[in-house]
Design a protein around this motif. Structure first.
Motif, short mmCIF file in Angstrom:
data_model
loop_
_atom_site.label_atom_id
_atom_site.label_comp_id
_atom_site.label_asym_id
_atom_site.label_seq_id
_atom_site.Cartn_x
_atom_site.Cartn_y
_atom_site.Cartn_z
N ALA A 82 0.84 -1.20 0.00
CA ALA A 82 0.00 0.00 0.00
C ALA A 82 0.87 1.25 0.00
N SER A 83 1.95 1.21 0.74
CA SER A 83 2.87 2.35 0.79
C SER A 83 3.53 2.57 -0.56
N ASP A 84 3.93 1.50 -1.21
CA ASP A 84 4.54 1.60 -2.54
C ASP A 84 3.53 2.13 -3.55
N GLY A 85 2.30 1.68 -3.45
CA GLY A 85 1.25 2.14 -4.37
C GLY A 85 0.97 3.62 -4.18
N ALA A 86 0.93 4.09 -2.95
CA ALA A 86 0.69 5.50 -2.67
C ALA A 86 1.84 6.34 -3.18
N ALA A 87 3.05 5.85 -3.04
CA ALA A 87 4.21 6.59 -3.51
C ALA A 87 4.19 6.68 -5.04
N ALA A 88 3.77 5.62 -5.70
CA ALA A 88 3.71 5.62 -7.16
C ALA A 88 2.63 6.59 -7.64
N ARG A 89 1.51 6.69 -6.95
CA ARG A 89 0.43 7.59 -7.37
C ARG A 89 0.80 9.05 -7.17
N THR A 90 1.58 9.36 -6.16
CA THR A 90 1.92 10.76 -5.87
C THR A 90 3.22 11.17 -6.52
N GLY A 91 3.94 10.23 -7.06
CA GLY A 91 5.21 10.55 -7.69
C GLY A 91 6.34 10.64 -6.70
N ALA A 92 6.09 10.30 -5.48
CA ALA A 92 7.15 10.34 -4.48
C ALA A 92 8.23 9.36 -4.84
N GLY A 93 9.43 9.74 -4.62
CA GLY A 93 10.54 8.88 -4.91
C GLY A 93 11.04 8.98 -6.33
N ARG A 94 10.42 9.82 -7.20
CA ARG A 94 10.87 10.00 -8.59
C ARG A 94 11.91 11.14 -8.64
N ALA A 95 12.65 11.08 -9.68
CA ALA A 95 13.63 12.15 -9.89
C ALA A 95 12.88 13.42 -10.30
N PRO A 96 13.38 14.57 -9.91
CA PRO A 96 12.70 15.83 -10.29
C PRO A 96 12.60 15.96 -11.81
#
Length: 100
Positions: A82-96
């Motif tokens: 669930a944490s990974d899915g939320a990060a993927a939806r918000t773009g968290a963890g992506r390069a600027p």
């Protein structure tokens, strides 16, 4: 003429009343001994049942612990997904994004 041992005496030369009392006392002793043996047997059976119940309890505790560990692992895995899915939806963890 009197029988050997005197008037009113049993085979061992004891008065018949005393012989009767002794026989009664022996019967009571035998009855009490039987009750004691029954109580000892009941105690052994109760101890055996207690040991069996303790063994079942220990087994159930181990099974419950294993189930709780499995459930905790599933919750942890589900939480991580669930944490990974939320990060993927918000773009968290992506390069600027430097495309501007």
């Amino acid at each position: 003429m009197l029988p050997p041992g005197g008037a009113g005496c049993g085979a061992a030369g004891l008065p018949e009343q005393l012989v009767g009392q002794l026989v009664g006392a022996l019967d009571e002793i035998n009855t009490l001994e039987a009750r004691v043996n029954e109580a000892k047997m009941a105690k052994r059976e109760a101890v055996d049942r207690a040991h069996a119940a303790e063994a079942r309890s220990t087994l159930l505790e181990a099974q419950l612990s294993a189930l709780l560990n499995v459930h905790a692992a599933k919750l942890s895995s589900s939480s991580a997904r669930a944490s990974d899915g939320a990060a993927a939806r918000t773009g968290a963890g992506r390069a600027p994004d430097d495309s501007c």
